[in-house]
Design a protein around this motif. Sequence first.
Motif, PDB file in Angstrom:
ATOM      1  N   ALA A 147       0.840  -1.205   0.000  1.00 16.68           N
ATOM      2  CA  ALA A 147       0.000   0.000   0.000  1.00 16.68           C
ATOM      3  C   ALA A 147       0.873   1.253   0.000  1.00 16.68           C
ATOM      4  N   GLU A 148       1.930   1.237   0.793  1.00 14.82           N
ATOM      5  CA  GLU A 148       2.831   2.397   0.833  1.00 14.82           C
ATOM      6  C   GLU A 148       3.534   2.577  -0.515  1.00 14.82           C
ATOM      7  N   ILE A 149       3.902   1.469  -1.134  1.00 15.40           N
ATOM      8  CA  ILE A 149       4.550   1.542  -2.444  1.00 15.40           C
ATOM      9  C   ILE A 149       3.587   2.122  -3.475  1.00 15.40           C
TER      10      ILE A 149
ATOM     11  N   ASP B 149       6.624   8.424   8.695  1.00 12.72           N
ATOM     12  CA  ASP B 149       5.713   7.479   9.337  1.00 12.72           C
ATOM     13  C   ASP B 149       6.328   6.088   9.392  1.00 12.72           C
ATOM     14  N   HIS B 150       6.894   5.706   8.270  1.00  9.37           N
ATOM     15  CA  HIS B 150       7.465   4.366   8.225  1.00  9.37           C
ATOM     16  C   HIS B 150       8.626   4.233   9.202  1.00  9.37           C
ATOM     17  N   ILE B 151       9.446   5.271   9.279  1.00  7.19           N
ATOM     18  CA  ILE B 151      10.554   5.245  10.236  1.00  7.19           C
ATOM     19  C   ILE B 151      10.020   5.106  11.656  1.00  7.19           C
ATOM     20  N   SER B 152       8.936   5.785  11.952  1.00  6.38           N
ATOM     21  CA  SER B 152       8.438   5.673  13.325  1.00  6.38           C
ATOM     22  C   SER B 152       7.805   4.307  13.576  1.00  6.38           C
ATOM     23  N   HIS B 153       7.219   3.711  12.533  1.00  5.52           N
ATOM     24  CA  HIS B 153       6.765   2.314  12.659  1.00  5.52           C
ATOM     25  C   HIS B 153       7.935   1.426  13.066  1.00  5.52           C
ATOM     26  N   VAL B 154       9.001   1.566  12.297  1.00  7.94           N
ATOM     27  CA  VAL B 154      10.165   0.718  12.519  1.00  7.94           C
ATOM     28  C   VAL B 154      10.725   0.946  13.926  1.00  7.94           C
TER      29      VAL B 154
HETATM   30 ZN   LIG Z   1       5.329   1.511   6.998  1.00  3.20          ZN
END
Ligand SMILES: [Zn+2]
Lengths: 135, 135
Positions: free
Chosen positions: A61-63, A86-91
């Motif tokens: 979905a992000e892609i 956002d993705h960095i904070s997920h990680v």
């Molecule tokens: Zn993500």
Amino acid sequence: MRIGQLAQLVGVETQTIRFYEQQGLLPPPDRQDNGYRVYTEKHGERLAFIRRCRILGLSLAEIHELQSYQDDPHQPCTAVNALLDDHISHVRSQITALQALEKQLVSLRASCNDDREVEACGVLAGISEGNMHQQ
Amino acid sequence: MRIGQLAQLVGVETQTIRFYEQQGLLPPPDRQDNGYRVYTEKHGERLAFIRRCRILGLSLAEIHELQSYQDDPHQPCTAVNALLDDHISHVRSQITALQALEKQLVSLRASCNDDREVEACGVLAGISEGNMHQQ
DNA sequence: ATTGACCTTATAGTAGCTTTATAGTTTTAA
DNA sequence: TTAAAACTATAAAGCTACTATAAGGTCAAT
Ligand SMILES: [Zn+2]
Ligand SMILES: [Zn+2]
Ligand SMILES: [Zn+2]
Ligand SMILES: [Zn+2]
């Protein structure tokens, strides 16, 4: 270029390529008279982009979202950067959670040794008693 | 005790309880004349055990294995401890992988700012160029 | 003519649930 | 008393990102 060659070039399985097409991540290629898919270099680049995103842990979905930004090149970068943030904070939150988990597991493990019988197992007792700080 | 009460007691959904029963993690309870499941305290303990294992990140298969050890209390703890050690190393390798990922993502993010247009996006360019150290 | 390598679609499996659909039962309130 | 609400049941599908299997069509070489 047929599907097998593309697969070998990018290092994925042919089914994965068909799957991405089905999911709308890879545009449907032209077909030969016999129905075989014919790919161009553009497809190769697009597929490589998808794979590198996956290696970075981005969801399909992000892609998809990133691709939609690429298709409209004159908007500001804000959304792309926000997606990455956002993705960095997920990680990061995954890392934090796993580190807390590791701590719990190590202390649980320390409560037993191989000389005991299961009956007196510190690990099983530790889980059963449930004196776990959740999260 | 009916399924709804058990669910509330342990803090799971009723479907989850049925799912665990179906997966062989929770023994099938007696039924009332109308077919409703009736649970005992034992079931509650077993379910709580499962949930605490899940919080510790153990898979259903691993939980199943732990349960089989509990059923045979006079064997040595070796297998239980080995299972936990394995799981700890799983968790540790996940942490390591995520930390490497975070590093990559942060450096990718640093290559862009909100003042640019997507056309000149450092993030998208970084992914497309693919100068990523894999793994 | 048949083997082997390649291609096609459709379907199911993986993990751990959650959601939905459909239906029967019990409890509560009007 | 009855009608709505809350509860229960089963079965099946949906979620993610593929992977694997089945059953078959195509093509080059032997
Ligand atoms: Zn993500
Ligand atoms: Zn032990
Ligand atoms: Zn594990
Ligand atoms: Zn950018």
